[in-house]
Design a protein around this motif. Structure first.
Motif, mmCIF file in Angstrom:
data_model
loop_
_atom_site.group_PDB
_atom_site.id
_atom_site.type_symbol
_atom_site.label_atom_id
_atom_site.label_comp_id
_atom_site.label_asym_id
_atom_site.label_seq_id
_atom_site.Cartn_x
_atom_site.Cartn_y
_atom_site.Cartn_z
ATOM 1 N N LEU A 258 -10.760 11.985 9.573
ATOM 2 C CA LEU A 258 -9.736 11.051 10.062
ATOM 3 C C LEU A 258 -8.685 11.701 10.953
ATOM 4 N N SER A 259 -8.698 13.019 11.057
ATOM 5 C CA SER A 259 -7.561 13.751 11.634
ATOM 6 C C SER A 259 -7.151 13.280 13.025
ATOM 7 N N GLN A 260 -8.102 12.829 13.842
ATOM 8 C CA GLN A 260 -7.763 12.435 15.211
ATOM 9 C C GLN A 260 -7.272 10.991 15.315
ATOM 10 N N HIS A 261 -7.176 10.309 14.180
ATOM 11 C CA HIS A 261 -6.855 8.880 14.226
ATOM 12 C C HIS A 261 -5.610 8.525 13.419
ATOM 13 N N LYS A 262 -4.788 9.491 13.133
ATOM 14 C CA LYS A 262 -3.592 9.238 12.341
ATOM 15 C C LYS A 262 -2.663 8.277 13.077
ATOM 16 N N GLY A 263 -2.211 7.259 12.361
ATOM 17 C CA GLY A 263 -1.327 6.260 12.945
ATOM 18 C C GLY A 263 -2.038 5.190 13.740
ATOM 19 N N LYS A 264 -3.386 5.231 13.787
ATOM 20 C CA LYS A 264 -4.140 4.279 14.607
ATOM 21 C C LYS A 264 -5.153 3.462 13.802
ATOM 22 N N LEU A 265 -5.339 3.801 12.522
ATOM 23 C CA LEU A 265 -6.374 3.146 11.734
ATOM 24 C C LEU A 265 -5.995 1.707 11.383
ATOM 25 N N PRO A 266 -6.970 0.811 11.293
ATOM 26 C CA PRO A 266 -6.671 -0.578 10.922
ATOM 27 C C PRO A 266 -6.312 -0.696 9.443
ATOM 28 N N TRP A 267 -5.566 -1.718 9.100
ATOM 29 C CA TRP A 267 -5.215 -1.958 7.706
ATOM 30 C C TRP A 267 -6.447 -2.490 6.965
ATOM 31 N N PRO A 268 -6.624 -2.070 5.715
ATOM 32 C CA PRO A 268 -7.759 -2.605 4.953
ATOM 33 C C PRO A 268 -7.605 -4.090 4.641
ATOM 34 N N VAL A 269 -6.363 -4.522 4.418
ATOM 35 C CA VAL A 269 -6.018 -5.945 4.316
ATOM 36 C C VAL A 269 -4.612 -6.098 4.887
ATOM 37 N N SER A 270 -4.317 -7.281 5.378
ATOM 38 C CA SER A 270 -2.948 -7.542 5.812
ATOM 39 C C SER A 270 -2.170 -8.058 4.608
ATOM 40 N N GLY A 271 -0.884 -7.764 4.553
ATOM 41 C CA GLY A 271 -0.063 -8.217 3.437
ATOM 42 C C GLY A 271 1.161 -7.342 3.264
ATOM 43 N N ARG A 272 2.017 -7.757 2.336
ATOM 44 C CA ARG A 272 3.240 -6.983 2.106
ATOM 45 C C ARG A 272 2.953 -5.810 1.164
ATOM 46 N N ILE A 273 3.710 -4.748 1.323
ATOM 47 C CA ILE A 273 3.547 -3.574 0.465
ATOM 48 C C ILE A 273 4.293 -3.827 -0.840
ATOM 49 N N VAL A 274 3.544 -3.952 -1.931
ATOM 50 C CA VAL A 274 4.133 -4.196 -3.251
ATOM 51 C C VAL A 274 4.670 -2.890 -3.833
ATOM 52 N N HIS A 275 3.901 -1.809 -3.708
ATOM 53 C CA HIS A 275 4.327 -0.481 -4.146
ATOM 54 C C HIS A 275 4.012 0.514 -3.035
ATOM 55 N N ALA A 276 5.016 1.267 -2.633
ATOM 56 C CA ALA A 276 4.834 2.246 -1.558
ATOM 57 C C ALA A 276 4.424 3.595 -2.134
ATOM 58 N N TYR A 277 3.775 4.388 -1.309
ATOM 59 C CA TYR A 277 3.384 5.738 -1.700
ATOM 60 C C TYR A 277 4.627 6.538 -2.078
ATOM 61 N N GLY A 278 4.540 7.249 -3.224
ATOM 62 C CA GLY A 278 5.642 8.110 -3.649
ATOM 63 C C GLY A 278 6.725 7.414 -4.431
ATOM 64 N N SER A 279 6.700 6.079 -4.514
ATOM 65 C CA SER A 279 7.726 5.368 -5.275
ATOM 66 C C SER A 279 7.453 5.518 -6.775
ATOM 67 N N PRO A 280 8.496 5.393 -7.641
ATOM 68 C CA PRO A 280 8.297 5.584 -9.093
ATOM 69 C C PRO A 280 7.297 4.581 -9.656
ATOM 70 N N GLN A 281 6.407 5.090 -10.500
ATOM 71 C CA GLN A 281 5.444 4.221 -11.171
ATOM 72 C C GLN A 281 5.814 4.030 -12.639
ATOM 73 N N GLN A 282 5.922 5.144 -13.372
ATOM 74 C CA GLN A 282 6.337 5.121 -14.769
ATOM 75 C C GLN A 282 6.740 6.525 -15.160
ATOM 76 N N GLY A 283 7.933 6.646 -15.740
ATOM 77 C CA GLY A 283 8.397 7.976 -16.118
ATOM 78 C C GLY A 283 8.436 8.894 -14.914
ATOM 79 N N GLU A 284 7.808 10.079 -15.059
ATOM 80 C CA GLU A 284 7.793 11.024 -13.944
ATOM 81 C C GLU A 284 6.660 10.754 -12.962
ATOM 82 N N LEU A 285 5.796 9.793 -13.287
ATOM 83 C CA LEU A 285 4.674 9.490 -12.406
ATOM 84 C C LEU A 285 5.123 8.696 -11.190
ATOM 85 N N ARG A 286 4.501 9.009 -10.053
ATOM 86 C CA ARG A 286 4.775 8.274 -8.815
ATOM 87 C C ARG A 286 3.460 7.779 -8.229
ATOM 88 N N TRP A 287 3.542 6.742 -7.422
ATOM 89 C CA TRP A 287 2.343 6.160 -6.833
ATOM 90 C C TRP A 287 1.688 7.142 -5.883
#
Length: 387
Positions: A258-287
């Protein structure tokens, strides 16, 4: 005398010591017994707690097995619905095409009928000027020949018009027969679709009951956190297996990653982001990925060409697809209602690979999406283009 007194004192002291010792033993015995009883009680309580935890763990495991069975069943029903809807859509298009063709044939038939009427009328009028009448009328030979040729061509045109009209009528009848068959098949598929939908609703109610029971069992933060940690370990274990399969596949057909396509890949589905990468999930765990909200049954599409290296139900993630893109790059698609691909399938970018769902015990329909590079999660949003 002194010796007697000394012996007496010694006897008294010995008697006193003995009496004291006996008294100590008399008081110490109940205390020791009480401590032993308390220790036994603690051990029994520990054993009871361990049995309870073990029983709860077994109950949770059984509920997870039930959930898997139910969600796999829902997936099969959802795929049947998806196939039925596709077939109905194809039949609808076929019916529309047949109806258009029949309308055209009817217009053609009307035109041919009018043409035949005109030819018959011309032939009738031509018959009023028979060759005998023309001979008797004294018309010249050239004019007589022209009338003869005209009569022959008129007859040929009439015969051809009759043949064309018969062919059109036959074709129209065949189209009508095909249309009736298509409409019957259409109705059969609609009835089948209704049965599948009713079955799906029943399966969803059973699943919801299982999810509620699971929530009651995992009712504390510590238990939920432990479950999440175990789910992550399961994912890591499957990633290791997938990497081994991907490595074997890459030796046969190298992929460029994927290295040559960063920032250009299509979304797997369209929709709102319910949980973002790195946000708290539970306790010390993050998404480790992102969760994208979307309606159940919506198509999930591959972000880039690759090979499917995992397609199954995974505890905590539900029905999941993992695609190897080469160079250690993999994309993960979880929480699906149904999987449209199997292990070993080659997929293209924007090709449908699954249907959005809430499997894995999720409360709402969404897609869990993750990208890993050499086994390490990376922010998937940075790889996608504008939604």
């Amino acid at each position: 005398m002194r010796e007697i007194i000394r012996n007496l004192h010694q006897s008294i002291r010995a008697s006193a010591l003995c009496t004291g010792a006996l008294l100590c033993l008399a008081f110490a015995a109940p205390a020791a017994q009480a401590n032993q009883n308390q220790l036994d009680g603690v051990k029994q309580e520990i054993s009871r707690q361990q049995q309870q935890v073990s029983s709860q763990r077994q109950h949770i495991d059984q509920l997870q097995k039930d959930l898997r069975k139910q969600e796999v069943g829902i997936a099969e029903t959802a795929k049947s619905i998806h196939r039925a809807e596709s077939q109905i859509q194809s039949l609808n298009q076929s019916v529309r095409t047949l109806q258009t063709q029949m309308a055209s044939l009817r217009q053609q038939q009307l035109g041919q009928q009018e043409m035949l009427k005109a030819l018959m009328d011309a032939q009738y009028r031509q018959g009023q000027h028979s060759q005998l009448a023309l001979l008797l009328s004294g018309e010249n030979r050239d004019k007589l020949d022209r009338y003869t040729v005209y009569a022959e061509r008129l007859s040929q045109a009439r015969t051809q018009a009759l043949d064309e009209l018969a062919a059109t009528t036959t074709e129209l009848q065949l189209k009508q027969h095909t249309l009736r068959q298509q409409q019957e098949a259409q109705q059969t598929k609609l009835d089948e679709l209704k049965k599948h939908q009713a079955k799906l609703e029943s399966e969803r109610r059973q699943r919801q009951s299982t999810v509620s029971k699971l929530k009651q069992q995992i009712n504390t933060d510590n238990r939920y956190l432990a479950e999440l940690k175990e789910n992550e370990q399961r994912l890591i274990k499957e990633i290791a297996r997938a990497k081994a399969a991907a490595e074997a596949a890459r030796r046969r057909a190298p992929m460029n990653g994927l290295s040559q396509h960063k920032g250009k890949l299509p979304w797997p589905v369209s929709g709102r982001i319910v949980h973002a990468y790195g946000s708290p999930q539970q306790g010390e765990l993050r998404w480790k990925g992102m969760v994208i909200g979307q309606n159940a049954g919506s198509q999930v599409k591959a972000i880039y060409p690759g090979k499917v290296v995992f397609a199954d139900w995974l505890r905590g993630y539900g029905l999941m697809v993992v695609i190897d893109h080469g160079k250690g790059d993999m994309s993960f698609y979880g929480y699906n209602q149904a999987l449209l691909k199997k292990v070993g399938d080659n997929v293209q970018a924007n090709e449908a690979i699954a249907l959005v769902g809430d499997s894995g015990g999720q409360e709402q329909s969404s897609l869990y999406f993750e990208i890993r590079r050499k086994g390490t999660p990376t922010n998937p949003r940075s790889w996608l283009g504008q939604p």
